[in-house]
Design an enzyme around this catalytic site. Structure first.
Site, mmCIF file in Angstrom:
data_model
loop_
_atom_site.group_PDB
_atom_site.id
_atom_site.type_symbol
_atom_site.label_atom_id
_atom_site.label_comp_id
_atom_site.label_asym_id
_atom_site.label_seq_id
_atom_site.Cartn_x
_atom_site.Cartn_y
_atom_site.Cartn_z
ATOM 1 N N ARG A 69 -7.684 15.079 -25.339
ATOM 2 C CA ARG A 69 -7.326 13.727 -25.135
ATOM 3 C C ARG A 69 -8.814 12.977 -25.422
ATOM 4 O O ARG A 69 -9.938 13.734 -25.714
ATOM 5 C CB ARG A 69 -7.339 13.482 -23.594
ATOM 6 C CG ARG A 69 -5.841 13.795 -23.210
ATOM 7 C CD ARG A 69 -5.547 13.015 -21.919
ATOM 8 N NE ARG A 69 -6.468 13.942 -20.699
ATOM 9 C CZ ARG A 69 -7.395 13.759 -20.360
ATOM 10 N NH1 ARG A 69 -8.184 12.484 -20.480
ATOM 11 N NH2 ARG A 69 -8.233 14.697 -19.440
ATOM 12 N N TYR A 210 -2.361 14.933 -30.744
ATOM 13 C CA TYR A 210 -2.599 15.936 -29.603
ATOM 14 C C TYR A 210 -2.138 15.491 -28.410
ATOM 15 O O TYR A 210 -2.613 14.304 -28.036
ATOM 16 C CB TYR A 210 -3.934 16.302 -29.645
ATOM 17 C CG TYR A 210 -4.201 17.704 -29.211
ATOM 18 C CD1 TYR A 210 -4.174 19.125 -29.899
ATOM 19 C CD2 TYR A 210 -4.094 18.160 -27.684
ATOM 20 C CE1 TYR A 210 -4.173 20.196 -29.158
ATOM 21 C CE2 TYR A 210 -4.367 19.340 -27.302
ATOM 22 C CZ TYR A 210 -4.420 20.534 -28.007
ATOM 23 O OH TYR A 210 -4.557 21.654 -27.462
ATOM 24 N N GLY A 211 -1.402 16.460 -27.545
ATOM 25 C CA GLY A 211 -1.312 16.242 -26.106
ATOM 26 C C GLY A 211 -1.297 14.629 -25.292
ATOM 27 O O GLY A 211 -0.433 13.940 -26.041
ATOM 28 N N LYS A 219 0.535 11.149 -19.768
ATOM 29 C CA LYS A 219 -0.511 10.585 -19.356
ATOM 30 C C LYS A 219 -0.740 9.012 -19.705
ATOM 31 O O LYS A 219 -0.810 8.040 -18.412
ATOM 32 C CB LYS A 219 -1.859 10.731 -19.978
ATOM 33 C CG LYS A 219 -2.300 12.421 -19.432
ATOM 34 C CD LYS A 219 -2.096 12.827 -17.989
ATOM 35 C CE LYS A 219 -1.777 14.060 -17.617
ATOM 36 N NZ LYS A 219 -2.931 15.037 -17.707
ATOM 37 N N HIS A 239 -1.910 12.052 -10.461
ATOM 38 C CA HIS A 239 -2.465 13.367 -11.276
ATOM 39 C C HIS A 239 -2.432 14.405 -10.247
ATOM 40 O O HIS A 239 -3.330 15.007 -9.911
ATOM 41 C CB HIS A 239 -3.505 13.037 -11.940
ATOM 42 C CG HIS A 239 -4.029 13.956 -12.853
ATOM 43 N ND1 HIS A 239 -5.230 14.292 -13.382
ATOM 44 C CD2 HIS A 239 -3.130 14.887 -13.673
ATOM 45 C CE1 HIS A 239 -5.084 15.330 -14.340
ATOM 46 N NE2 HIS A 239 -4.092 15.515 -14.592
ATOM 47 N N SER A 261 -8.307 17.681 -14.762
ATOM 48 C CA SER A 261 -7.672 18.050 -16.232
ATOM 49 C C SER A 261 -8.593 19.505 -16.053
ATOM 50 O O SER A 261 -9.814 19.574 -16.146
ATOM 51 C CB SER A 261 -7.986 17.552 -17.285
ATOM 52 O OG SER A 261 -7.471 16.248 -17.206
ATOM 53 N N CYS A 263 -8.607 21.853 -14.086
ATOM 54 C CA CYS A 263 -9.065 22.377 -12.813
ATOM 55 C C CYS A 263 -8.168 23.132 -11.841
ATOM 56 O O CYS A 263 -8.464 23.382 -10.659
ATOM 57 C CB CYS A 263 -9.941 21.282 -12.247
ATOM 58 S SG CYS A 263 -11.337 20.648 -12.941
ATOM 59 N N GLY A 264 -6.979 23.432 -12.261
ATOM 60 C CA GLY A 264 -6.311 24.274 -11.591
ATOM 61 C C GLY A 264 -4.918 23.996 -11.089
ATOM 62 O O GLY A 264 -4.568 24.613 -10.043
ATOM 63 N N LYS A 265 -4.346 22.776 -11.513
ATOM 64 C CA LYS A 265 -3.150 22.393 -10.904
ATOM 65 C C LYS A 265 -1.909 23.296 -11.242
ATOM 66 O O LYS A 265 -1.150 23.553 -10.341
ATOM 67 C CB LYS A 265 -2.757 20.994 -11.414
ATOM 68 C CG LYS A 265 -3.606 19.861 -10.636
ATOM 69 C CD LYS A 265 -3.347 18.462 -11.400
ATOM 70 C CE LYS A 265 -3.529 18.279 -12.775
ATOM 71 N NZ LYS A 265 -4.873 18.584 -13.389
ATOM 72 N N ASN A 267 -2.121 26.273 -12.297
ATOM 73 C CA ASN A 267 -2.088 27.718 -11.517
ATOM 74 C C ASN A 267 -1.653 27.548 -9.987
ATOM 75 O O ASN A 267 -0.973 28.511 -9.571
ATOM 76 C CB ASN A 267 -3.515 28.089 -11.672
ATOM 77 C CG ASN A 267 -3.743 28.867 -13.132
ATOM 78 O OD1 ASN A 267 -3.495 30.101 -13.351
ATOM 79 N ND2 ASN A 267 -4.149 28.120 -14.106
ATOM 80 N N ASP A 286 1.578 18.680 -12.670
ATOM 81 C CA ASP A 286 0.623 17.606 -13.430
ATOM 82 C C ASP A 286 0.626 16.362 -13.067
ATOM 83 O O ASP A 286 -0.369 15.718 -12.672
ATOM 84 C CB ASP A 286 0.697 17.693 -14.898
ATOM 85 C CG ASP A 286 -0.524 17.131 -15.462
ATOM 86 O OD1 ASP A 286 -1.481 17.544 -15.066
ATOM 87 O OD2 ASP A 286 -0.370 16.093 -16.403
ATOM 88 N N ARG A 378 -3.213 25.247 -25.524
ATOM 89 C CA ARG A 378 -1.944 24.830 -24.616
ATOM 90 C C ARG A 378 -0.513 25.415 -24.925
ATOM 91 O O ARG A 378 -0.496 25.812 -25.945
ATOM 92 C CB ARG A 378 -1.904 23.380 -24.531
ATOM 93 C CG ARG A 378 -3.090 22.442 -24.105
ATOM 94 C CD ARG A 378 -2.981 21.796 -22.896
ATOM 95 N NE ARG A 378 -4.394 21.146 -22.382
ATOM 96 C CZ ARG A 378 -4.445 20.731 -20.925
ATOM 97 N NH1 ARG A 378 -3.431 21.038 -20.192
ATOM 98 N NH2 ARG A 378 -5.549 20.402 -20.694
ATOM 99 N N ASN A 506 -5.970 32.365 -3.163
ATOM 100 C CA ASN A 506 -5.983 30.688 -2.530
ATOM 101 C C ASN A 506 -4.916 30.520 -1.433
ATOM 102 O O ASN A 506 -4.918 29.592 -0.776
ATOM 103 C CB ASN A 506 -5.861 29.784 -3.638
ATOM 104 C CG ASN A 506 -6.816 29.813 -4.755
ATOM 105 O OD1 ASN A 506 -7.968 30.037 -4.457
ATOM 106 N ND2 ASN A 506 -6.691 29.498 -5.934
#
Ligand code: GTP
Ligand code: SPV
Ligand code: MN
Length: 595
Positions: A69, A210-211, A219, A239, A261, A263-265, A267, A286, A378, A506
């Site tokens: 982005r 891209y994306g 988004k 988000h 972005s 940071c682990g969503k 996962n 997401d 990705r 976690n």
């Protein structure tokens, strides 16, 4: 043409402006997908992966300048500057529309213009919204086919007069007669524009393939335009991941999590719990559209139909569910290619293969000091590929807890809980996180404030956004609304190593969180919020030192004095629009620290 007059008019207008060679309406069949994928392979735009290892899967390599982005080139274009607020790039529509119309003029010469009707949210669901993306990028078509519900079923709704969000996209690389098309056409940075016109329910994206710049359902629509729609209609477009958790007794709870972005969503949405007897299932990874329903509870639904996930760091150990999700029918972008025509990325295996073709198409040998994949490489996979997809993924689910989080090497403990919902709004507003490769930015690794993980995605004024969260609060009560937590999986030690093992581990923190939503687990009050009584946290079979735990749960007065100073400084962006709730909560935080 279609039976929707306003859609027909718009298609004609764009065709006249962009002058493509052909126009194709996307009906969404598997045959169309297969044919277009084959075209991309034959034209050198994509590589077909080894069908024995990765059936029906492709690898695309982007232009090295078009890898993520572009926040600096993303605009909220409203009549009044106030409506974009201090966190967005603003240009008035009267200035921006002529500039972009100039760029779009003949921009599709030599190309095919695809009309992609799509639904964000399950087709026909009362919470869902329709869009139509016009794009000259086959890569976008293939990705939108996976990421959204596309095709003739949506066209039927449009034919019956359904409203839609106009999403116009061009890679910004018109072809002269006979000119050879590069593998990944795009425009130079200064010509890229990712523009939103919330007053017209319209998106114009030029110059990037891209994306989030180009898959406009994601988004641009489901967050920036939808946040405007949500504000007008009394709901939230966030988000956030959506996760279903079943405890060993069979109790079911749903949680959402807003992490910036990369940071682990994804996962957390695919967590493989290390705690025995716990079961996790994915609803979304997401974006969450959320509403207070008649029972006073907040319900969330995932508007997407696929995953656009970070490959880096994904391994059998860290995320076996993601690996199963990408086993077939997947598009990879900017991963490395193995000698047997499969993909590889950093951490997929402990040791890299001897030889790879890197994401720029060059030979790569183990031991090289550059990495072979792009850090923002990705995968695009259908939701239904996910082996733990929750059966209710197309229904709104009631949320028990909202997690905020970010990458903070210092200061922020592994977990803390807000004292109440308003304190939770404050915690969301002050979120900080290290900048990642998910956006093109020279300051990767620098901590920035990213309120609600929505800094790049709030489609209007941030002061109004905070006040909108207050409006949602007033639709219900603390007792019925989700409890709000802050997690930090990314605290580092003096050797710069992550202290907490993360991923499946976690689940230990999720267990405490769910206990807290029922109010029967112990906690310790601190000035910043409630933290677990570490002695009662479920750390069974986990090797972690006492020193590490002390650091993970420390609330250090000096570090927090610095943090509070930085919040004071940060809140200046609001000027005289700082909502009272934030003023009061900052005051209360200072009082609890006796600052
Ligand atoms: P976007 O798709 O950009 O919104 O990202 P995301 O929030 O879904 O992040 P994702 O889950 O893809 O994770 C991004 C990176 O963080 C990957 O490299 C992961 O391996 C890594 N990561 C995720 N969860 C953890 C964790 O618990 N601990 C550690 N150390 N790393 C993690
Ligand atoms: C993010 O950056 O938050 C993403 C990837 O999910 S993109 O779709 O490119 O925005
Ligand atoms: Mn994201």
């Amino acid at each position: 043409m279609t039976k929707n007059v306003s859609l027909n008019d718009w298609i004609t207008e764009i065709q006249t402006l962009c002058t493509p060679d052909n126009v194709v309406i996307w009906n969404g069949t598997q045959k169309e997908y297969n044919d277009l994928a084959e075209d991309c392979v034959n034209n050198g735009k994509a590589i077909r992966l080894n069908p024995k290892k990765r059936p029906n899967s492709l690898l695309f390599r982007s232009h090295p300048s078009d890898v993520a982005r572009v926040e600096k080139r993303t605009f909220i274009s409203t009549t009044k500057k106030y409506d974009a607020g201090p966190t967005n790039n603003w240009v008035s529509p009267s200035k921006l529309k002529p500039i972009m119309t100039g760029l779009f003029r003949n921009s599709m010469a030599g190309r095919t213009m695809y009309i992609i009707p799509f639904s964000m949210g399950p087709i026909g669901h009362e919470f869902s919204k329709i869009g139509v993306e016009i794009s000259d990028s086959p890569y976008v078509v293939l990705n939108m086919h996976i990421m959204t519900r596309t095709g003739s079923r949506i066209l039927d709704m449009l034919n019956n007069g359904s409203e839609f969000v106009k999403c116009l996209h061009s890679v910004g690389y018109p072809l002269k007669p006979g000119q050879i098309d590069p593998a990944w056409p795009c425009a130079p940075m200064e010509d890229k524009y990712i523009s939103h016109f919330p007053e017209d329910n319209m998106i114009w994206s030029y110059g990037s393939g891209y994306g989030g710049n180009a898959l406009l359902g994601k988004k641009c629509f489901a967050l920036r335009i939808a946040s405007n729609q949500a504000r007008n209609e009394g709901w939230l477009a966030e988000h956030m991941l959506i996760l279903k958790l079943t405890d060993p007794k069979g109790n079911i709870n749903y949680i959402t999590g807003a992490f910036p972005s990369a940071c682990g969503k994804t996962n957390l949405a695919m967590i493989n719990p290390s705690l025995e007897g716990w079961k996790a299932e994915t609803c979304g990874d997401d974006i969450a559209w959320m509403r207070v329903q008649n029972d006073g509870r907040l319900y969330a639904i995932n508007p997407e139909n696929g995953f656009f996930g970070v490959t880096s760091g994904t391994s059998e150990k860290s995320n076996p569910v993601a690996l199963a999700t990408v086993k077939d029918n997947t598009i990879f972008t900017n991963a490395a290619l193995t000698d047997d025509m499969d993909v590889w990325w950093e951490d997929l295996t402990e040791e890299a293969p001897n030889h790879l073709i890197d994401w720029k198409g060059k030979d790569w040998y183990r031991g090289s000091d550059i990495r072979p994949d792009h850090p923002n490489a990705r995968f695009t996979s259908p939701l239904t590929n996910c082996p733990i997809l929750a059966k209710e993924y197309e229904e709104p689910v009631p949320i028990s807890a909202i997690l905020f989080g970010g990458r903070r090497p210092t200061t922020i403990p592994l977990i803390h809980q807000s004292y109440d919902f308003l304190h939770g709004i404050f915690i969301g507003s002050i979120m900080g996180s290290q900048i990642t490769a998910a956006a093109i930015d020279a300051n990767i690794g620098k901590v920035r404030r990213d309120p609600f993980a929505m800094l790049p995605f709030i489609g209007y004024n941030i002061a109004d956004y905070i006040n909108h969260w207050l409006d949602i609060y007033h639709q219900s009560t603390d007792a019925l609304l989700p409890k709000i937590f802050f997690v930090n999986w990314f605290r580092r030690d003096e050797n710069n190593k992550y202290i907490w093992p993360g991923f499946g581990e976690n689940s230990r923190i999720l267990k405490w969180i769910l206990e807290r939503t029922k109010d029967y687990a112990n906690y310790k009050p601190t000035p910043i919020g409630m933290i677990p009584d570490v002695a009662r946290l479920d750390l069974s079979n986990l090797k972690i030192s006492k020193g590490a735990l002390d650091t993970l749960f420390e609330v250090n007065r000096d570090a927090w004095t610095e943090e509070i100073n930085s919040i004071d400084e940060y809140y200046k962006i609001y000027k005289d629009t700082l909502p009272n709730v934030l003023k009061n909560q900052l005051h209360l935080l200072k009082e609890r620290f006796k600052i």
